[in-house]
Design a protein around this motif. Structure first.
Motif, PDB file in Angstrom:
ATOM      1  N   GLU A   1      42.629   4.008 -17.227  1.00 41.93           N
ATOM      2  CA  GLU A   1      41.866   2.908 -16.632  1.00 41.93           C
ATOM      3  C   GLU A   1      40.595   2.622 -17.428  1.00 41.93           C
ATOM      4  O   GLU A   1      40.186   1.472 -17.583  1.00 41.93           O
ATOM      5  CB  GLU A   1      41.536   3.227 -15.175  1.00 41.93           C
ATOM      6  N   GLU A   2      39.951   3.674 -17.928  1.00 41.10           N
ATOM      7  CA  GLU A   2      38.737   3.477 -18.714  1.00 41.10           C
ATOM      8  C   GLU A   2      39.051   2.780 -20.043  1.00 41.10           C
ATOM      9  O   GLU A   2      38.327   1.866 -20.463  1.00 41.10           O
ATOM     10  CB  GLU A   2      38.048   4.813 -18.977  1.00 41.10           C
ATOM     11  N   LEU A   3      40.136   3.183 -20.706  1.00 44.36           N
ATOM     12  CA  LEU A   3      40.509   2.528 -21.954  1.00 44.36           C
ATOM     13  C   LEU A   3      40.908   1.076 -21.707  1.00 44.36           C
ATOM     14  O   LEU A   3      40.565   0.183 -22.491  1.00 44.36           O
ATOM     15  CB  LEU A   3      41.648   3.294 -22.631  1.00 44.36           C
ATOM     16  N   LYS A   4      41.611   0.828 -20.625  1.00 41.67           N
ATOM     17  CA  LYS A   4      41.967  -0.545 -20.246  1.00 41.67           C
ATOM     18  C   LYS A   4      40.699  -1.375 -20.047  1.00 41.67           C
ATOM     19  O   LYS A   4      40.588  -2.506 -20.543  1.00 41.67           O
ATOM     20  CB  LYS A   4      42.784  -0.523 -18.951  1.00 41.67           C
ATOM     21  N   ARG A   5      39.715  -0.795 -19.351  1.00 43.66           N
ATOM     22  CA  ARG A   5      38.455  -1.504 -19.096  1.00 43.66           C
ATOM     23  C   ARG A   5      37.753  -1.832 -20.407  1.00 43.66           C
ATOM     24  O   ARG A   5      37.279  -2.967 -20.604  1.00 43.66           O
ATOM     25  CB  ARG A   5      37.538  -0.646 -18.205  1.00 43.66           C
ATOM     26  N   GLN A   6      37.689  -0.862 -21.318  1.00 43.87           N
ATOM     27  CA  GLN A   6      37.004  -1.087 -22.587  1.00 43.87           C
ATOM     28  C   GLN A   6      37.670  -2.188 -23.405  1.00 43.87           C
ATOM     29  O   GLN A   6      37.001  -3.047 -23.975  1.00 43.87           O
ATOM     30  CB  GLN A   6      36.976   0.223 -23.384  1.00 43.87           C
ATOM     31  N   LEU A   7      38.986  -2.171 -23.458  1.00 43.43           N
ATOM     32  CA  LEU A   7      39.696  -3.159 -24.274  1.00 43.43           C
ATOM     33  C   LEU A   7      39.653  -4.549 -23.652  1.00 43.43           C
ATOM     34  O   LEU A   7      39.462  -5.553 -24.351  1.00 43.43           O
ATOM     35  CB  LEU A   7      41.143  -2.715 -24.483  1.00 43.43           C
ATOM     36  N   GLU A   8      39.805  -4.618 -22.342  1.00 46.08           N
ATOM     37  CA  GLU A   8      39.831  -5.921 -21.687  1.00 46.08           C
ATOM     38  C   GLU A   8      38.454  -6.543 -21.569  1.00 46.08           C
ATOM     39  O   GLU A   8      38.340  -7.774 -21.452  1.00 46.08           O
ATOM     40  CB  GLU A   8      40.477  -5.792 -20.308  1.00 46.08           C
TER      41      GLU A   8
ATOM     42  N   GLY B   1      51.977   4.780 -15.252  1.00 46.32           N
ATOM     43  CA  GLY B   1      52.122   6.225 -15.279  1.00 46.32           C
ATOM     44  C   GLY B   1      53.564   6.624 -15.043  1.00 46.32           C
ATOM     45  O   GLY B   1      54.275   5.999 -14.260  1.00 46.32           O
ATOM     46  N   TYR B   2      54.003   7.688 -15.732  1.00 45.93           N
ATOM     47  CA  TYR B   2      55.378   8.154 -15.620  1.00 45.93           C
ATOM     48  C   TYR B   2      55.400   9.664 -15.386  1.00 45.93           C
ATOM     49  O   TYR B   2      54.534  10.391 -15.892  1.00 45.93           O
ATOM     50  CB  TYR B   2      56.170   7.849 -16.895  1.00 45.93           C
ATOM     51  N   GLU B   3      56.378  10.127 -14.632  1.00 44.28           N
ATOM     52  CA  GLU B   3      56.597  11.574 -14.507  1.00 44.28           C
ATOM     53  C   GLU B   3      56.728  12.140 -15.908  1.00 44.28           C
ATOM     54  O   GLU B   3      57.278  11.499 -16.802  1.00 44.28           O
ATOM     55  CB  GLU B   3      57.863  11.809 -13.670  1.00 44.28           C
ATOM     56  N   TRP B   4      56.215  13.370 -16.125  1.00 45.16           N
ATOM     57  CA  TRP B   4      56.031  13.885 -17.472  1.00 45.16           C
ATOM     58  C   TRP B   4      57.295  13.850 -18.320  1.00 45.16           C
ATOM     59  O   TRP B   4      57.291  13.379 -19.467  1.00 45.16           O
ATOM     60  CB  TRP B   4      55.474  15.304 -17.444  1.00 45.16           C
TER      61      TRP B   4
ATOM     62  N   GLY C   1      51.255   3.638 -21.596  1.00 42.42           N
ATOM     63  CA  GLY C   1      51.862   4.653 -20.744  1.00 42.42           C
ATOM     64  C   GLY C   1      51.110   5.967 -20.787  1.00 42.42           C
ATOM     65  O   GLY C   1      50.486   6.312 -21.793  1.00 42.42           O
ATOM     66  N   TYR C   2      51.180   6.702 -19.689  1.00 40.14           N
ATOM     67  CA  TYR C   2      50.577   8.035 -19.643  1.00 40.14           C
ATOM     68  C   TYR C   2      51.401   8.915 -18.719  1.00 40.14           C
ATOM     69  O   TYR C   2      52.203   8.431 -17.910  1.00 40.14           O
ATOM     70  CB  TYR C   2      49.118   7.969 -19.177  1.00 40.14           C
ATOM     71  N   GLY C   3      51.210  10.223 -18.830  1.00 42.50           N
ATOM     72  CA  GLY C   3      51.948  11.174 -18.017  1.00 42.50           C
ATOM     73  C   GLY C   3      51.245  11.440 -16.698  1.00 42.50           C
ATOM     74  O   GLY C   3      50.067  11.807 -16.671  1.00 42.50           O
ATOM     75  N   LEU C   4      51.956  11.254 -15.612  1.00 45.02           N
ATOM     76  CA  LEU C   4      51.393  11.539 -14.292  1.00 45.02           C
ATOM     77  C   LEU C   4      51.098  13.033 -14.164  1.00 45.02           C
ATOM     78  O   LEU C   4      51.886  13.880 -14.591  1.00 45.02           O
ATOM     79  CB  LEU C   4      52.378  11.117 -13.203  1.00 45.02           C
ATOM     80  N   GLY C   5      49.951  13.344 -13.567  1.00 45.05           N
ATOM     81  CA  GLY C   5      49.572  14.737 -13.366  1.00 45.05           C
ATOM     82  C   GLY C   5      49.049  15.424 -14.606  1.00 45.05           C
ATOM     83  O   GLY C   5      48.791  16.616 -14.611  1.00 45.05           O
ATOM     84  N   SER C   6      48.915  14.671 -15.697  1.00 42.54           N
ATOM     85  CA  SER C   6      48.466  15.234 -16.965  1.00 42.54           C
ATOM     86  C   SER C   6      46.950  15.130 -17.086  1.00 42.54           C
ATOM     87  O   SER C   6      46.412  14.157 -17.617  1.00 42.54           O
ATOM     88  CB  SER C   6      49.149  14.506 -18.127  1.00 42.54           C
ATOM     89  N   GLY C   7      46.259  16.124 -16.556  1.00 41.13           N
ATOM     90  CA  GLY C   7      44.804  16.132 -16.618  1.00 41.13           C
ATOM     91  C   GLY C   7      44.194  14.906 -15.980  1.00 41.13           C
ATOM     92  O   GLY C   7      44.581  14.480 -14.895  1.00 41.13           O
ATOM     93  N   ALA C   8      43.235  14.313 -16.691  1.00 44.57           N
ATOM     94  CA  ALA C   8      42.566  13.109 -16.200  1.00 44.57           C
ATOM     95  C   ALA C   8      43.177  11.862 -16.827  1.00 44.57           C
ATOM     96  O   ALA C   8      42.504  10.856 -17.036  1.00 44.57           O
ATOM     97  CB  ALA C   8      41.074  13.188 -16.513  1.00 44.57           C
ATOM     98  N   ALA C   9      44.490  11.904 -17.104  1.00 41.88           N
ATOM     99  CA  ALA C   9      45.142  10.827 -17.841  1.00 41.88           C
ATOM    100  C   ALA C   9      45.052   9.484 -17.135  1.00 41.88           C
ATOM    101  O   ALA C   9      44.892   8.446 -17.774  1.00 41.88           O
ATOM    102  CB  ALA C   9      46.610  11.182 -18.096  1.00 41.88           C
TER     103      ALA C   9
END
Length: 517
Positions: free
Chosen positions: A377-384, A395-398, A364-372
């Motif tokens: 997506e980059e962390l997902k790519r690295q792990l997968e 993504g979730y509203e903060w 999970g990550y906060g929507l609108g939170s910087g480049a979250a």
């Protein structure tokens, strides 16, 4: 958020104060008391100090409330604000006393008393909001009030207690206006800070007017309109359209990387920063990330350099420890334990633990939170890419995101952390101590021992050994993976001064320092 203690944002490095033409050497025409508009993506989650523990809310609190203590720009030790003086009882780190100023009044006109201070601390602990700051006062046993004297009794030695008093958690509220056992609702504030809240539209803007009743360590400033933007792109658009005179936290990484210090229409300020971002895991039984070897496998797969370059355009630095560079106790514990990105080592860990692959979990990550979003997506790519994990990114509203991690409803989540006070303790107890704010379910007797041990030193430079040892345990148990740290950036139009003092990473947002040139 230390004379010889440590340096945390002690020096503000002004990269550029550009455009020193004639119009900057003279006061702007008719600006005088004109409102200064400031843009940020750090929104307010609560107007009640007992119900918020986030950068956006605390930025507002430092302007509309007072604490007994505060920090001067670049300061490493708290100084009196609502208090005349504060100190530990001689020879003790378990009894802390403060003498309150005798000229403080709330907006209602009623005098501020020691009872109001006691009430403010007591209600934070009593309400114990799951997204509030009560965890900061884990060593606070009781508070006494008599006349103008406030006495704090601690359950164990805690040299960091004054630092915590100086934060948003120490905001003093009017005991006749705030309920003792629940959060205050509505859109008004009763404080004694340098500003009054004269208007509030949730998620949109705050209007601040100088408080003529304010007495304390700072001075009142120009009227402020603080505007909140949904994401960095929206803030960038407002900045380029000249809808704001100052922008802070956060313009998009690409914009920060391309800031032109020779542009005569703007001033660019960069401060040494201790903001960090970590990847947290739900370590509880039943979580797909409960097994330590699963979390260690993830640590073997994270490529911080790629993350910093591709998502953040080089505006962040890869971080390999819980405590950032420049802070007492910083190490490279995660680099020492996981020096190279290795899918083979990750696979062996999972195999020896008897864990089937791919391991599936939600991130999970906060929507609108910087480049979250891009970071997720980059962390997902690295792990997968290893074939060992399958990551469901959401993504979730903060406010919803904050509630979800605070109630243990996310397998993994990345959160930025701004120092509450200038001490390594702010990167330990709230993040990895038992009952931590990040609510990972992680508990370690060794970690708790090092945290408690470090708080016994009034000379904070002596804590380095405890924090180094703590980080070795964290790198072994991996309840969290450090990702990066970055500097503070503030940009203002050429006719605004004081931007270098606005944000220096110690938890205070000094809107009163902004003025027209």
């Amino acid at each position: 958020m230390r004379s010889v203690r440590m340096r945390i944002l002690v020096t503000l490095l002004v990269l550029a104060v550009v455009g020193v033409g004639g119009r900057q050497l003279l006061p702007s025409q008719d600006n005088g008391d004109a409102t200064i508009t400031v843009g940020t993506t750090d929104t307010v989650t609560s107007l009640d100090p007992a119900g918020a523990y986030d950068a956006g809310s605390w930025a507002l609190f430092s302007n509309v409330f007072q604490s007994l203590l505060t920090y001067e720009p670049g300061g490493v030790s708290p100084v009196p604000d609502a208090a005349e003086s504060c100190s530990f009882l001689k020879g003790s780190l378990v009894t802390y006393t403060c003498e309150l100023r005798d000229d403080l009044t709330f907006d209602s006109g009623s005098e501020v008393t020691a009872e109001d201070v006691k009430y403010s601390f007591d209600r934070v602990k009593k309400i114990n909001s799951d997204v509030g700051p009560a965890s900061l006062f884990s060593t606070l046993k009781s508070v006494d009030a008599k006349g103008l004297k406030v006495t704090f009794h601690l359950s164990s030695p805690d040299a960091t207690f004054p630092f915590k008093v100086a934060t948003g958690a120490g905001s003093i509220v009017d005991r006749t206006r705030y309920p003792a056992d629940g959060l205050r609702v509505g859109s008004s504030v009763d404080g004694t800070g340098p500003y009054r809240l004269s208007g509030y539209t949730k998620g949109k803007k705050v209007l601040l007017s100088p408080n003529p009743r304010y007495k304390g360590a700072v001075s009142t400033g120009a009227p402020i309109e603080l505007r909140y933007y949904a994401d960095p792109a929206a803030l960038e658009k407002a900045w380029k359209a000249k809808q704001v005179e100052a922008a802070a936290r956060q313009l998009p990484p690409a914009v920060l990387a391309a800031l032109d210090t020779s542009d005569p229409d703007q001033r660019v300020y960069e401060a040494d920063g201790s903001e960090t971002r970590n990847l947290y895991f739900d370590t509880r039984s039943g979580s797909p990330l409960h097994d330590t070897d699963v979390r260690r496998a993830i640590a073997w797969l994270i490529d911080r350099e790629q993350l910093a370059a591709s998502v953040y355009d080089g505006t962040v630095e890869p971080l390999y420890s819980l405590i950032p560079t420049g802070i007492t106790g910083h190490t490279t514990s995660f680099f020492d334990s996981y020096p190279d990105r290795s899918a083979d080592k990750a696979r062996k860990l999972l195999k020896s633990a008897g864990v089937g692959v791919p391991v599936k979990f939600t991130y999970g990550y906060g929507l609108g939170s910087g480049a979250a979003a891009a970071e997720a997506e980059e962390l997902k790519r690295q792990l997968e890419a290893s074939g060992l994990f399958e990551v469901d990114v959401k993504g979730y509203e903060w406010t919803d995101f904050q509630k979800r991690w605070a109630t243990g409803r996310l397998d993994a989540y990345a959160v930025g952390w701004v120092a509450d006070y200038p001490d390594p303790d702010t990167f330990a107890g709230p993040l990895v101590g038992t009952g931590s704010t990040m609510n990972t379910g992680y508990s370690s007797k060794a970690v708790d021992k090092y945290i408690a041990g470090s708080r016994q030193y009034a000379d904070r430079s002596r804590t380095a050994g405890d924090f180094r040892a703590l980080q070795q345990v964290v790198a072994r148990d991996v309840p969290v993976v450090p990702l990066w740290q970055r500097k503070e950036y503030v940009v203002t139009s050429a006719d605004i001064g004081g931007g270098q003092f606005l944000a220096d990473g110690n938890g205070v947002f000094r809107l009163w320092k902004l003025d027209w040139i």
